[in-house]
Scaffold this motif. Structure first.
Motif, PDB file in Angstrom:
ATOM      1  N   LYS A 116       2.406  10.078  -0.134  1.00  0.00           N
ATOM      2  CA  LYS A 116       2.519  11.307  -0.921  1.00  0.00           C
ATOM      3  C   LYS A 116       3.660  11.198  -1.940  1.00  0.00           C
ATOM      4  N   ASN A 130       0.824  -1.213   0.000  1.00  0.00           N
ATOM      5  CA  ASN A 130       0.000   0.000   0.000  1.00  0.00           C
ATOM      6  C   ASN A 130       0.859   1.264   0.000  1.00  0.00           C
ATOM      7  N   ASN A 183       1.500   3.006  -2.550  1.00  0.00           N
ATOM      8  CA  ASN A 183       0.960   3.961  -3.514  1.00  0.00           C
ATOM      9  C   ASN A 183       0.073   5.008  -2.840  1.00  0.00           C
ATOM     10  N   SER A 184      -0.254   4.756  -1.578  1.00  0.00           N
ATOM     11  CA  SER A 184      -1.074   5.728  -0.841  1.00  0.00           C
ATOM     12  C   SER A 184      -0.242   6.874  -0.273  1.00  0.00           C
TER      13      SER A 184
END
Length: 390
Positions: free
Chosen positions: A302, A297, A299-300
């Motif tokens: 910034k 995860n 890609n969450s």
């Protein structure tokens, strides 16, 4: 299609083709597929009758495995263990005998270099995070070589071959395009107190910034390579050093002969572990495989900026840059590590992330290529800014 099963392991004395009877398989096409330890590469090998023997070097592992050659009409299966070699013949179109050898990437003890002894070699850590050592070619040519544990053998850039060496044979037409496929062998290559004789040099288009070429990890197969960033010394050992106080140990595994370690990222109190290739040829801290980034995860997080990377063939890859909150390698925890996330399949062809030298330089390292372990100890560079943060 028949299968020839070769259960007999290679005897170390069986390195030539002098044995009375060699196994023979048939082919009507020069293209051969190879299954190396369960990984199938279709039409990856070309039969060359003029090369005797034509050696296929199996992917590096210390485990015994099977390697199978598939021609268009036949096949042969060989059990390969460290130090083994096996010879056979592929009869092409019923007339051309292609003498072939399947060899372990780990040479037998009797063939391992006895010239590589304990030695201490000064190095420079360049502004691009590359380990640079000075080399003398044929007693006269001074070269800057990069010790790159994500590479193999000895490579020189085509520019360095042209302008700094006499490795390129003279051509009848001086205006012709240089032919780098038939380089003269290096009579000697000296690095520190180490000397290699009658050495094959391979051409390359790409290497680290400001370098004339690179040295791969396999040059020191069976040895221990210590990288001391506190003293800027590369130390070659024939035995593991006794004083390992402060070092942590972890196994090194080989995926397609690339050195990898298990490491993990932590995000939102969850830990995600993956395979990370040791790539001190990269000036970055970390490059994350797209599949691993999605699973963790990441890609969450910034996006700091987007960049373009180039591989050794010059291909371009678009990436996005993030900061990994917590990264664990060899029980060492690093905070806010900048990382490039690939938005496409890894260029290696398999799912693996990369640890570059902007991270590795923060540790003194002992790479044990005899027992396949890596030892890390934090050094004076631990707290310096990452390049992406500068």
């Amino acid at each position: 299609m028949k299968h020839v099963y070769l259960f007999t392991l290679l005897l170390l004395t069986q390195t030539g083709f002098s044995q009375a009877k060699l196994p023979v398989i048939k082919a009507t096409s020069k293209s051969v597929s190879i299954n190396d330890g369960g990984v199938l590469s279709k039409n990856s090998w070309t039969l060359l009758p003029q090369v005797r023997p034509d050696v296929y070097k199996a992917e590096r592992t210390r485990k015994t495995k099977w390697v199978t050659f598939y021609t268009d009409i036949d096949s042969i299966r060989v059990k390969v263990k460290p130090g083994s070699r096996y010879n056979f013949v592929v009869l092409l179109n019923g007339k051309d005998s292609c003498y072939t050898q399947i060899a372990s990437a780990i040479p037998p003890e009797s063939l391992q270099s006895k010239s590589i002894k304990n030695d201490t070699i000064p190095f420079t850590l360049t502004a691009y995070n590359a380990i640079m050592v000075k080399a003398i070619l044929n007693g006269t040519d001074t070269l800057k070589l990069h010790y790159d544990i994500s590479s193999f053998d000895f490579h020189l850039t085509k520019e360095a071959i042209l302008n700094k060496t006499s490795l390129l044979p003279k051509q009848a037409n001086p205006n012709a395009v240089p032919n780098f496929t038939k380089l003269n062998k290096a009579q000697t290559l000296k690095i520190g107190g180490l000397v290699w004789n009658n050495l094959e040099i391979l051409p390359t288009n790409v290497t680290a910034h400001e370098m004339d070429g690179r040295i791969g990890w396999n040059v020191f197969e069976g040895k221990q390579v210590e990288l001391d960033y506190d003293k800027n010394l590369m130390i070659i050992h024939t035995k593991l050093p006794r004083n390992l106080k402060g070092y942590t140990k972890a196994p090194v595994t080989f995926i397609h002969s690339d050195l990898t370690v298990k490491a993990s990222v932590q995000i939102n109190n969850q830990t995600y572990t993956g395979d990370f290739m040791l790539d001190n040829g990269s000036e970055q801290a970390m490059v994350l495989d797209s599949a691993f980034a999605a699973r963790a995860n990441l890609n969450s997080l910034k996006v700091i900026r987007s960049t373009t990377l180039h591989d050794a063939t010059g291909r371009k890859y678009e990436t996005k840059n993030i900061q990994v909150p917590l990264f664990n390698i060899n029980q060492h925890m690093l905070n806010n590590v900048p990382a490039s996330v690939l938005n496409y399949k890894s260029p290696t062809g398999y799912g693996v992330s990369f640890i570059g030298n902007d991270l590795f330089k923060r540790f003194n390292i002992i790479l044990d290529l005899k027992n396949d372990n890596i030892y890390l100890k934090p050094n004076k560079l631990t707290a310096v800014k990452y390049r992406a943060d500068s």
